[in-house]
Write an enzyme that holds these catalytic residues in place. Structure first.
Site, short mmCIF file in Angstrom:
data_model
loop_
_atom_site.label_atom_id
_atom_site.label_comp_id
_atom_site.label_asym_id
_atom_site.label_seq_id
_atom_site.Cartn_x
_atom_site.Cartn_y
_atom_site.Cartn_z
N CYS A 91 1.09 -1.27 0.32
CA CYS A 91 0.08 -0.11 0.33
C CYS A 91 0.45 1.57 -0.40
O CYS A 91 1.08 2.27 0.69
CB CYS A 91 -0.85 0.61 0.93
SG CYS A 91 -0.25 -0.38 2.56
N GLY A 92 2.19 1.45 -0.61
CA GLY A 92 3.02 2.55 -1.14
C GLY A 92 3.81 2.62 0.03
O GLY A 92 4.15 1.85 1.57
#
Length: 293
Positions: A91-92
């Site tokens: 998720c970055g």
């Protein structure tokens, strides 16, 4: 230079990865809507809870009947940090932003000579913080098996925090999470939970200066209201994190899908050029052999 077979295998591998990232993006998009609706629905309740707490705090005014959760211990020596992150990655920079924000706060406290204790809610925050502050971590709360976050999950965390406070384990408690703004914007946030008198400023009462009378007495109400408010604020943080995680994952998987497409295009061009060069070479060899005969 890789052979044609190696390039074909590489292209097939990247295409398979692209299918996975595209599927994960679609799943995150489906989950994001529900998570965003839950986070937005929790905000008015938690904000109103804080306003009611602020109004009652004004009425009590730090008197002798005020509970310890509101007034604190009178010291500022031991700080408890409840750091909420996601259980999974991909998720970055969602998890690293929260952990970095908490780590900077820890450094400031340690530089001021304070004692720090940490409760990690979520695997990723625990993995990041334990590299530098493993000795400060008291507990890790695991929510991997929880399919849908409920108030009972937040209430269990709140009970642990209150129990630790009642045992004299800390003086100040601060909650760290990421406030959801949009798919591409999540803001790391720090919110003080204990002492509640400082966590609920008088200006947030929002009642236009109105004066209320309480039945039973405000001190008795606070004894029930403050523990519930702590659970409510933790629940809101978990919901905000869930929405932020899905938004960040959706954005990250979209970028990964685009990058995979760009890589496929580059590999395809390289494959076609090398294949054309090999065909040309074979034709030259055939023509040269025919002329030799």
């Amino acid at each position: 230079m890789p052979s044609l077979k190696d390039l074909r295998n590489r292209i097939a591998s990247v295409k398979a990865t692209q299918k996975i990232t595209k599927a994960m993006q679609m799943v995150a998009a489906a989950k994001l809507r529900r998570a965003q609706e839950a986070a937005e629905a929790a905000r008015p309740y938690s904000e109103r809870m804080g306003a009611v707490l602020a109004n009652i705090t004004q009425a009590v005014g730090g008197g002798g009947d005020a509970p310890a959760l509101m007034t604190g211990t009178g010291r500022d020596d031991v700080h408890l940090l409840v750091v909420c992150t996601a259980e999974r990655g991909l998720c970055g920079g969602f998890n690293s932003q929260i952990a970095r924000f908490a780590r900077d706060h820890i450094r400031r406290l340690l530089a001021d000579g304070k004692q720090v204790k940490i409760i990690c809610v979520g695997k990723k925050g625990f993995d990041i913080l334990r590299r530098d502050y493993a000795s400060l971590i008291l507990e890790r709360v695991d929510l991997r098996e929880v399919k849908t976050l409920g108030f009972v999950n937040a209430d269990a965390i709140a009970r642990k925090v209150i129990h630790l406070f009642n045992e004299g384990g800390f003086d100040v408690c601060t909650l760290f999470y990421s406030q959801f703004k949009s798919v591409i914007s999540q803001i790391p946030t720090a919110q003080q939970l204990i002492p509640a008198a400082q966590a609920a400023p008088a200006g947030e009462a929002g009642n236009g200066g109105a004066v209320y009378e309480y039945e039973p007495e405000p001190g008795e109400i606070l004894s029930d209201l403050i523990p519930r408010n702590i659970a409510v604020q933790i629940f809101r943080a978990l919901l905000e994190n869930a929405a932020g995680e899905m938004g960040a994952k959706m954005s990250a998987m979209d970028n990964a899908t685009r990058n995979a497409g760009d890589m496929i295009n580059r590999l395809s061009i390289t494959y076609n050029r090398q294949r054309q060069a090999q065909i040309t070479k074979e034709l030259i060899e055939i023509i040269s052999g025919a002329e030799a005969l």
